[in-house]
Design an enzyme around this catalytic site. Sequence first.
Site, short mmCIF file in Angstrom:
data_model
loop_
_atom_site.label_atom_id
_atom_site.label_comp_id
_atom_site.label_asym_id
_atom_site.label_seq_id
_atom_site.Cartn_x
_atom_site.Cartn_y
_atom_site.Cartn_z
N HIS A 1 4.07 1.26 2.24
CA HIS A 1 5.25 0.58 1.69
C HIS A 1 5.88 1.43 0.59
O HIS A 1 7.10 1.57 0.53
CB HIS A 1 4.85 -0.76 1.06
CG HIS A 1 4.29 -1.77 2.01
ND1 HIS A 1 2.98 -2.17 1.98
CD2 HIS A 1 4.87 -2.48 3.01
CE1 HIS A 1 2.77 -3.09 2.91
NE2 HIS A 1 3.89 -3.29 3.56
N GLN B 1 9.56 -2.93 16.29
CA GLN B 1 10.36 -3.68 15.32
C GLN B 1 11.60 -2.86 14.92
O GLN B 1 12.71 -3.39 14.82
CB GLN B 1 9.51 -3.97 14.08
CG GLN B 1 10.29 -4.47 12.89
CD GLN B 1 9.38 -4.91 11.77
OE1 GLN B 1 8.80 -6.00 11.81
NE2 GLN B 1 9.23 -4.09 10.76
N ASP C 1 5.64 0.15 12.87
CA ASP C 1 6.16 -0.98 13.66
C ASP C 1 7.36 -0.47 14.46
O ASP C 1 8.50 -0.85 14.22
CB ASP C 1 6.55 -2.12 12.72
CG ASP C 1 5.35 -2.60 11.91
OD1 ASP C 1 4.55 -3.36 12.47
OD2 ASP C 1 5.19 -2.18 10.75
N HIS D 1 0.87 -1.18 0.00
CA HIS D 1 0.00 0.00 0.00
C HIS D 1 0.90 1.23 0.00
O HIS D 1 2.13 1.11 -0.06
CB HIS D 1 -0.94 -0.02 1.21
CG HIS D 1 -0.23 -0.32 2.50
ND1 HIS D 1 0.68 0.56 3.05
CD2 HIS D 1 -0.26 -1.40 3.33
CE1 HIS D 1 1.17 0.06 4.18
NE2 HIS D 1 0.62 -1.15 4.37
P1 AMP Z 1 5.09 -5.40 6.29
O1 AMP Z 1 4.86 -5.70 4.84
O2 AMP Z 1 3.86 -5.23 7.09
O3 AMP Z 1 6.11 -6.33 6.92
O4 AMP Z 1 5.78 -3.96 6.31
C1 AMP Z 1 6.97 -3.71 5.61
C2 AMP Z 1 7.50 -2.38 6.05
O5 AMP Z 1 6.56 -1.36 5.75
C3 AMP Z 1 7.76 -2.31 7.57
O6 AMP Z 1 8.97 -1.61 7.81
C4 AMP Z 1 6.56 -1.54 8.07
O7 AMP Z 1 6.81 -0.83 9.27
C5 AMP Z 1 6.33 -0.58 6.91
N1 AMP Z 1 4.95 -0.08 6.93
C6 AMP Z 1 3.81 -0.80 7.01
N2 AMP Z 1 2.73 0.00 7.07
C7 AMP Z 1 3.20 1.27 7.02
C8 AMP Z 1 2.58 2.56 7.05
N3 AMP Z 1 1.27 2.71 7.15
N4 AMP Z 1 3.38 3.66 6.99
C9 AMP Z 1 4.73 3.53 6.90
N5 AMP Z 1 5.38 2.33 6.87
C10 AMP Z 1 4.62 1.22 6.93
#
Ligand code: AMP
Length: 279
Positions: A38, A154, A151, A35
């Site tokens: 990312h 994380q 996160d 989204h």
């Molecule tokens: P994920 O695919 O959920 O593992 O996320 C991949 C990366 O995208 C991680 O570093 C998340 O913290 C970041 N991320 C996910 N959602 C958002 C958001 N709404 N805003 C900024 N970064 C995000």
Amino acid sequence: MKVITTIQELKTLLSSINKTGEKKTGFVPTMGALHEGHLTLLKEAKKESDIVICSIYVNPTQFNNSSDFDNYPITLEEDKKGLISVGCDVLFLPETKEIFPDKPLINFSFGKLESVLEGKFRPDHFNGVALVVSKLFNIVSPDFAYFGQKDYQQFAIIQQLVKDLSFQIQLRCVNTVREESGLAMSSRNMRLTAKQLESSPFIYNMLLKANEDLKNGEKPSLVKGGISQLFDIHPDFELEYFEISHPSTLQPVETIENGAIISVAAFMGEIRLIDNILI
Ligand code: AMP
């Protein structure tokens, strides 16, 4: 954009496009169902890197709930379009046999950093995160790596990992991207019903309310208590935690000195949502 599925092919490609090693590489690890959050990480990478690499891998070792893993959304064709639109150069798309050919024996422990918040409610989650991130860092060997503030814990864990294992990688934390309603973008949002989506901004509103209450001099314990009660009487949410913590140690605070992180995790039906704001 090159799509690569094996470690060997990726290493060969990266050394052929970066023969002298002078080009800067930026890496964005994800689990797909991309989204705007990312894509913002990728845009940040594009600003300071010559070669931008994104990985999509739904890491089984970081899920402590098998139904969450089984239902994790996969939207690969859309993801590729999004990645191309932001100028991503390489998509690394490994299968589990490539990343985990055998069950790993190593175990990470992050002490107090993971005994709170997500770590407390998702046992072994950060062990899985640290495992996969270490592997990806070794495979991609980037100059910069980008993570989202959404996160926050994380990010703190990965900062510790980079420090403890001397990874020569600069980490970047990118602000949370939100829907207009205030809901933090998340791959899991696409599993919310229309009714749940309508009530979902409540989470962010509660973070803002806590911030206001703290600014007005209310004690963190009272703020937490008040907000927890509002969650308790809301029919669409089951609160897991609402916490006000030190921004570096992540331990709960009783007074606000040098800022704080307000974090929340709540279920809407089966979907677990998290969010935070830094104050
Ligand atoms: P994920 O695919 O959920 O593992 O996320 C991949 C990366 O995208 C991680 O570093 C998340 O913290 C970041 N991320 C996910 N959602 C958002 C958001 N709404 N805003 C900024 N970064 C995000």
